[in-house]
Enzyme design. Structure first.
Site, PDB file in Angstrom:
ATOM      1  N   GLY A   1       0.831  -1.198   0.000  1.00 26.27           N
ATOM      2  CA  GLY A   1       0.000   0.000   0.000  1.00 26.27           C
ATOM      3  C   GLY A   1       0.866   1.248   0.000  1.00 26.27           C
TER       4      GLY A   1
ATOM      5  N   GLU B   1       2.677  -8.204  -1.488  1.00 26.73           N
ATOM      6  CA  GLU B   1       1.346  -7.601  -1.409  1.00 26.73           C
ATOM      7  C   GLU B   1       0.279  -8.658  -1.673  1.00 26.73           C
ATOM      8  OE1 GLU B   1      -2.084  -5.820  -1.226  1.00 26.73           O
ATOM      9  OE2 GLU B   1      -0.260  -4.808  -0.560  1.00 26.73           O
TER      10      GLU B   1
ATOM     11  N   ALA C   1      -3.656  13.292   6.243  1.00 29.55           N
ATOM     12  CA  ALA C   1      -3.604  14.478   7.098  1.00 29.55           C
ATOM     13  C   ALA C   1      -4.586  15.548   6.610  1.00 29.55           C
ATOM     14  CB  ALA C   1      -2.181  15.032   7.137  1.00 29.55           C
TER      15      ALA C   1
ATOM     16  N   GLY D   1      -0.809  -1.375   6.932  1.00 25.86           N
ATOM     17  CA  GLY D   1      -1.769  -0.312   7.189  1.00 25.86           C
ATOM     18  C   GLY D   1      -1.742   0.181   8.627  1.00 25.86           C
ATOM     19  N   ARG D   2      -2.705   0.999   8.934  1.00 27.16           N
ATOM     20  CA  ARG D   2      -2.835   1.564  10.270  1.00 27.16           C
ATOM     21  C   ARG D   2      -4.262   1.326  10.775  1.00 27.16           C
ATOM     22  NH1 ARG D   2       1.462   4.851  11.499  1.00 27.16           N
ATOM     23  NH2 ARG D   2       0.302   5.890  13.160  1.00 27.16           N
TER      24      ARG D   2
ATOM     25  N   HIS E   1       2.223  28.002 -20.401  1.00 26.64           N
ATOM     26  CA  HIS E   1       3.258  27.186 -21.037  1.00 26.64           C
ATOM     27  C   HIS E   1       4.636  27.778 -20.756  1.00 26.64           C
ATOM     28  CE1 HIS E   1       5.199  24.698 -24.099  1.00 26.64           C
ATOM     29  NE2 HIS E   1       5.836  25.798 -24.494  1.00 26.64           N
TER      30      HIS E   1
END
Length: 387
Positions: A96, A117, A239, A191-192, A363
């Site tokens: 992740g 994964e 956040a 993950g958390r 540009h």
């Protein structure tokens, strides 16, 4: 040197926050807080009464069942942020956001990096085309990636860790043989999870589900006067998402009316190159019943990217074929996390390929890539060969 620089920056940021709090007259009480009742909390030996409360206790790294994170050989992301010497080899369990970001960092430091994964691709939840191209880029840089992989066991061995995993078969294919990898260090990046331990939420009857505090669109809990924001209310663990929720909760706590809109909260992933997105993926749009049209523009055709020598990646735009409404914008490439705010505004304000004006994109800039991808959805991209 990197760790010293990190600590210096953190000290500067923390001091800045302390100054901000002081300038607003906000009192800071240090200690572990827990609810006694909906109107009272205990901090150490003191009890404080309250009229309104916003819970913002964040999250902590999650782990794998049966795996002990010892902080020496088997690490969480918190441990890896404090490591003093890059390991010779690093096995990352979890592809992740956290896992892939750390993979990019340590590969640059000379570490041999392997990612395991469980899902069919890295960065689950992002647009699949973006994920596949990033995966190819990482592999080209020497990062080994195993998807559809399930960890079976882990043990300390020879000043490192030996990890055994099997790869789940794709449809119509046989299961691959069990594999064993040894690495000097293992990062568990699965993950958390919301941090609610010790808060006393059960004692006051605060409704939770799967470890997260339940809130409505006003960030209110089931108890009047108590709000919750950020990681503690669940993913995405971002956040800026927490900050948006905090503004909503604060306004409602002060008897103003505000609601959160999650549709346009960007995802920002600080890999090399960066990944950023806002709105729906192609798969999500189709699942919601939209007739989609796709526009893509490669950075190799962008003047600013060519000047900077950063031409890898592309911009992808998903639009509604019936209304021309832009449903999602996805970017893999230089400064993607800076570009995505402008992309969110385009979706929010309802721009379409026919209503965009060239003046919006000067540009040479990277942002022209967004403009060209939007035009490409109608086969009108001027900076690509005629379609």
């Amino acid at each position: 040197a990197i760790i010293q620089r990190k600590e210096k920056v953190l000290t500067q940021l923390r001091n800045g926050l302390r100054h901000l709090l002081k300038s607003y007259g906000i009192e800071v009480i240090k200690g572990n807080a827990s609810f006694i009742s909906p109107a009272n909390i205990r901090v150490g030996d003191e009890v404080f009464s309250l009229k309104k409360c916003i819970i913002a206790t964040g999250s902590i790294p999650s782990s794998l069942p049966g795996v002990t994170i010892d902080g020496e050989y088997i690490l969480s992301s918190d441990h890896l942020l404090a490591i003093k010497t890059p390991p010779a080899s690093l096995l990352i369990i979890g592809g992740g956001v956290i896992g892939v970001e750390f993979a990019c960092i340590f590969q640059l430091l000379g570490t041999k990096v392997t990612i395991i994964e469980a899902m069919p691709s890295i960065l689950p939840g992002e647009d699949i085309e973006i994920c596949r191209m990033l995966e190819r880029m990482l592999k080209a840089r020497g990062i080994e990636i195993h998807t559809r992989a399930r960890v079976e066991g882990m043990m300390h061995k020879e000043n490192g860790v030996e990890v055994t995993f099997t790869t789940v078969a794709e449809k119509g294919q046989a299961l691959k043989a069990r594999q064993t990898f040894w690495a000097e260090r293992v990062l568990v990046a699965t993950g958390r999870k919301p941090c609610i331990q010790g808060l006393g939420v059960e004692e006051i009857g605060l409704k939770c589900e799967k470890g997260r505090i339940l809130v409505n669109e006003r960030m209110e809990t089931n108890i009047q006067g108590i709000y919750a924001i950020g990681d503690v209310v669940g993913p995405p663990f971002l956040a800026h998402k927490a900050s948006a929720e905090a503004m909503v909760a604060a306004q409602n706590a002060m008897d103003k009316e505000a609601m959160i809109d999650y549709r346009l909260i960007p995802s920002c992933i600080f890999t090399l190159p960066e990944v950023a997105s806002v709105g729906l993926t192609e798969k999500e749009a189709k699942e919601k019943g939209y007739a989609v049209k796709i526009g893509k523009f490669p950075f190799m055709a962008n003047g600013r990217a060519v000047c900077a020598g950063e031409t890898k990646g592309f911009v992808k735009v998903i639009s509604d074929k019936n209304t021309d409404a832009i449903l999602g914008i996805h970017i893999l490439g230089p400064q993607a996390t800076e570009l995505i705010s402008g992309a969110a505004l385009l979706i929010k304000t309802g721009y379409t390929p026919t209503t965009l004006e060239r003046i919006l994109f000067p540009h040479p800039t990277l942002s022209e890539g967004i403009f060209q991808a939007i035009l490409a959805s109608d086969k009108r991209a001027t900076d690509m060969p005629k379609q």
